[in-house]
Design an enzyme around this catalytic site. Structure first.
Site, PDB file in Angstrom:
ATOM      1  CE1 TYR A   3       1.437  13.071  18.678  1.00 47.41           C
ATOM      2  CE2 TYR A   3      -0.905  13.056  19.180  1.00 47.41           C
ATOM      3  CZ  TYR A   3       0.113  13.094  18.269  1.00 47.41           C
ATOM      4  OH  TYR A   3      -0.178  13.161  16.932  1.00 47.41           O
ATOM      5  CE1 TYR A  17       0.247  16.026  13.510  1.00 45.31           C
ATOM      6  CE2 TYR A  17      -1.692  15.451  12.230  1.00 45.31           C
ATOM      7  CZ  TYR A  17      -0.664  15.092  13.074  1.00 45.31           C
ATOM      8  OH  TYR A  17      -0.543  13.785  13.484  1.00 45.31           O
ATOM      9  CG  ASP A  38      -3.803  16.714   4.817  1.00 43.03           C
ATOM     10  OD1 ASP A  38      -4.907  16.157   4.935  1.00 43.03           O
ATOM     11  OD2 ASP A  38      -2.884  16.602   5.650  1.00 43.03           O
ATOM     12  CE  LYS A  40      -8.045  13.967  11.372  1.00 43.84           C
ATOM     13  NZ  LYS A  40      -7.754  13.458  12.680  1.00 43.84           N
TER      14      LYS A  40
HETATM   15  N1  PMP Z   1      -3.587  15.388   7.878  1.00 48.03           N
HETATM   16  C1  PMP Z   1      -4.391  16.171   8.632  1.00 48.03           C
HETATM   17  C2  PMP Z   1      -4.802  17.524   8.113  1.00 48.03           C
HETATM   18  C3  PMP Z   1      -4.815  15.747   9.880  1.00 48.03           C
HETATM   19  O1  PMP Z   1      -5.589  16.548  10.621  1.00 48.03           O
HETATM   20  C4  PMP Z   1      -4.425  14.460  10.317  1.00 48.03           C
HETATM   21  C5  PMP Z   1      -4.874  13.918  11.678  1.00 48.03           C
HETATM   22  N2  PMP Z   1      -5.210  14.813  12.627  1.00 48.03           N
HETATM   23  C6  PMP Z   1      -3.613  13.676   9.509  1.00 48.03           C
HETATM   24  C7  PMP Z   1      -3.215  14.170   8.294  1.00 48.03           C
HETATM   25  C8  PMP Z   1      -3.153  12.306   9.939  1.00 48.03           C
HETATM   26  O2  PMP Z   1      -4.203  11.413   9.936  1.00 48.03           O
HETATM   27  P1  PMP Z   1      -4.110  10.060  10.807  1.00 48.03           P
HETATM   28  O3  PMP Z   1      -4.139  10.480  12.234  1.00 48.03           O
HETATM   29  O4  PMP Z   1      -5.321   9.292  10.382  1.00 48.03           O
HETATM   30  O5  PMP Z   1      -2.847   9.380  10.428  1.00 48.03           O
END
Ligand code: PMP
Length: 696
Positions: free
Chosen positions: A266, A394, A495, A524
């Site tokens: 970003y 997100y 998610d 993660k």
């Molecule tokens: N889903 C959620 C809830 C996230 O917090 C994130 C990353 N912050 C992602 C998807 C995307 O993961 P990545 O950055 O490994 O692509």
């Protein structure tokens, strides 16, 4: 300012004489230098206190230095300490070492014995070196078999991530006494060949042999000539160490190249924000090139639950790298992937039985979306092609995942026309920490009842929304959502990329509501944040429908297959991370972090500009009335020794679970300090010149 760790292939390899000779060589070259013995055993009681034998030798060579931990018995540090009722541990000894690095010139830290000499029942000298990250100087005792010892030591140092600046070969016995039964001629040949072979092996590994020191008769302390002769032999070594990487120039060149060519997240390529160079990390600490250390309040974007340098994870990665680092997953399989799947199925909410391994969080979300689309295609419901998502959500940065992000904070306007259009429902208004109000589900219920025919799945971050605003909503909402999805024939995708693996106080956030989704994404912390890997788990029903329908409807195969799918390195690290988590008291740790954050962040409410303080598990949030100036806040935090990077109106901490009380306090004090400073400086904290915790 430069620091080196002088270590040896064995006890009595000649480290002390080499250190003393180097001190003299530095003195002759006008380079300020001193030596430090982190742990000295075999100290002698004198009227003025314990005298350290190695310090005495350095003094005789005209050098100066001190011992940090001194014990009487001439044996391994762990035993000598134990006999005096003490216990050494690598991180406190490292802390004391860092505090002893001279601001100017060179500091030589001389280890005790070889690499695996124990500091305590768990840690060795090598753990201390790993924690310190000073380049090493390896002193090799020149005797029969020393090549083997030297190469094993180099391998161990490399695996521990310790750079070796050079080696010094040292004959330790007088000619003719090296090995009983070997003739003086043969012995001389062997010792000379050791030098040649060591130089050759060193070259292969980029480690120079800096000196070959002949046997020196026991030195006469008052004989300056003896020390000068030794210093002559070590002059090249001294110059090499003194010039070992021109720290300042290297650091500036690196940052300049970074600014010119590397695109950070970003950010603008033309006007990049300043970046700090991290040279290593251990536990909850990041080490910066300029010697400062920062407590990581972000867990590197929420993934490093075990902190940095966890030995179980490091070892797993190293072992796997030596056997099978990568192989395609089409038509082939391997134990790391199978073992990971076994572990996941034991942990995941019930009903999830089929696992697809992907590369990153965003890709996992894409995969989950494709599963939902293929599911309805195969079920003959082709109209169900849209997704319902929450405002404030997100889900990632790839196009599909981005289409599910909050339309405002997810910057949909920037990509309008290119993003699939999804259906958005208001953010659940019922707070996690208040009784559930079913009215908060009304907007979701109305939307789903009206549009279920075109909806493939609802996608949510269960209970805790992350990058869209750090909002924690009531599990009752999730319970109602599960029931309504079942009633209306809509899939539920959870998610758990940010929430999975304990972050909210439950292994998975879905557990707060006691629900199982049809598809779940994790990422993660799956690998403890060491490697990029994600997994998408689906129920048997989802897998069966996708796989079972006739080919004309797109059934049979699930159509996704990334190159690095099931990467064995990432899978073994994920297995190790899951094992580490399950073997740790993570629930207690998270509860303790939660209680501390609640106690120490709540006072922020009193400051103007703060609209909310909320805590869930190991996540603490201070929400501001207006968006913060990220750079100014970050500078303030760095000046307080904390790594905290706010976004939008959200200032938050998400520390590694292994953070110490003192480190956690540094984070909360930094947040309170920033909020207080912002309140009295028009909304932006002003650094008061307090330095980040200096290492030296
Ligand atoms: N889903 C959620 C809830 C996230 O917090 C994130 C990353 N912050 C992602 C998807 C995307 O993961 P990545 O950055 O490994 O692509």
């Amino acid at each position: 300012m430069a620091a080196f760790f002088v270590t040896g292939t064995d006890t009595d390899a000649g480290k002390t004489a080499v250190t003393a000779g180097l001190l003299r060589a530095f003195a002759r070259a006008g380079v300020p230098a001193r030596a430090v013995k982190p742990v000295q055993t075999g100290c002698v009681e004198r009227a003025h206190g314990l005298e350290a034998p190695d310090v005495e030798v350095w003094n005789k060579a005209g050098g100066e230095g001190k011992a940090l931990y001194a014990f009487r018995l001439p044996c391994s540090p762990h035993l000598a300490a134990r006999l005096e009722g003490a216990r050494l541990d690598a991180s406190s000894v490292a802390e004391a070492c860092r505090a002893s690095v001279a601001r100017e010139g060179v500091t030589l830290f001389e280890g005790a014995g070889g690499l695996y000499v124990p500091l305590n029942e768990r840690e060795s000298m090598l753990d201390l070196m790993r924690e310190l990250r000073f380049p090493a100087l390896l002193v090799v005792a020149n005797r029969l078999g020393c090549l083997n010892h030297a190469l094993l030591s180099l391998d161990a140092l490399e695996r521990a991530g310790v750079r070796v600046a050079g080696m010094v070969l040292c004959r330790v016995s007088p000619p003719g006494l090296a090995d009983a039964g070997t003739s003086p001629e043969a012995e001389s040949l062997i010792l000379q060949d050791n030098a040649v072979s060591l130089e050759r092996e060193g070259e292969k590994r980029g480690v120079p042999l800096l000196a070959d020191i002949p046997y020196q008769a026991r030195h006469d302390p008052d004989d300056a000539g003896f020390w000068d002769a030794l210093a002559d032999r070590l002059q090249r070594a001294a110059f090499t160490l003194a010039g070992d990487g021109d720290e300042k120039n290297d650091a500036e060149a690196l940052l300049a190249f970074d600014r010119a060519h590397l695109w950070h997240p970003y950010s603008s390529a033309m006007k990049p924000l300043p970046a700090l160079e991290v040279t290593g990390a251990a536990g909850a600490r990041l080490f910066l090139r300029d010697g400062r250390s920062l407590v990581d309040g972000m867990s590197s974007w929420w993934c490093r639950v075990h902190g940095y340098g966890n030995p179980r994870l490091v070892r797993a990665l190293q072992r796997q790298a030596a056997t099978l680092s990568h192989v395609m997953f089409g038509g082939l399989t391997h134990k790391p992937a199978v073992e990971l799947c076994r572990r996941l199925l034991r942990l995941l909410p019930s009903g999830l039985e089929h696992v697809f391994l992907a590369d990153s969080g965003s890709v996992a979300v894409e995969v989950a979306m494709k599963m939902a689309l293929q599911f309805w295609q195969a079920a003959g419901r082709e109209k169900k092609r849209r997704f319902v998502a929450l405002r404030g959500a997100y889900h990632g940065d790839t196009l599909g995942a981005m289409s599910l992000c909050d339309p405002v904070t997810g910057m949909h306007a920037l990509f309008s026309g290119a993003l699939p259009e999804q259906i958005f429902v208001e953010r659940p208004t019922c707070r996690f920490d208040r009784p559930y109000d079913p009215a908060s589900f009304a907007s979701m219920e109305a939307t789903l009842r009206e549009r279920a025919d075109e909806v493939a799945a609802v996608v949510v971050e269960p209970v805790a929304q992350g990058a869209g605003g750090m909002w924690f909503y009531h599990p009752g909402y999730l319970r109602d959502l599960r029931a309504l999805c079942d009633e209306l024939g809509v899939l539920l995708i959870a998610d758990e990329i940010a929430t999975g693996f304990g972050r909210t106080g439950r292994m998975f956030a879905c557990e707060w509501a006691g629900v199982s989704p049809d598809v779940m994404c994790v990422g993660k912390a799956l690998t403890g944040g060491m490697m990029t890997l994600s997994a998408v788990a689906a129920t048997r029903r989802v897998a069966e429908v996708i796989s079972g329908a006739d080919a004309s409807r797109g059934g049979g195969a699930f159509m996704h297959g990334p190159t690095f799918m099931g990467n064995p390195l990432a899978c073994v690290v994920a297995c190790a991370s899951v094992d580490e988590l399950c073997a740790s008291p993570w629930r207690d740790r998270v509860r303790h972090i939660q209680e501390t954050l609640e106690r120490e962040l709540t006072p922020c409410r009193a400051f103007s500009g703060v609209t909310d303080v909320r805590v869930l598990g190991a996540i603490g949030v201070v929400e501001m009335a207006s968006p913060v100036d990220v750079e100014a806040w970050q500078d303030f935090f760095v000046s307080r020794g904390a790594w905290i990077r706010p976004f939008g109106r959200t200032v938050y901490v998400m520390p590694p679970f292994v953070i110490s009380d003192e480190e956690l306090r540094m984070l909360t004090e930094a947040v309170r300090g920033a909020v207080a400073s912002a309140a009295s400086h028009g909304g932006t904290p002003v650094s008061d010149g307090r330095e980040g915790e200096a290492l030296c």
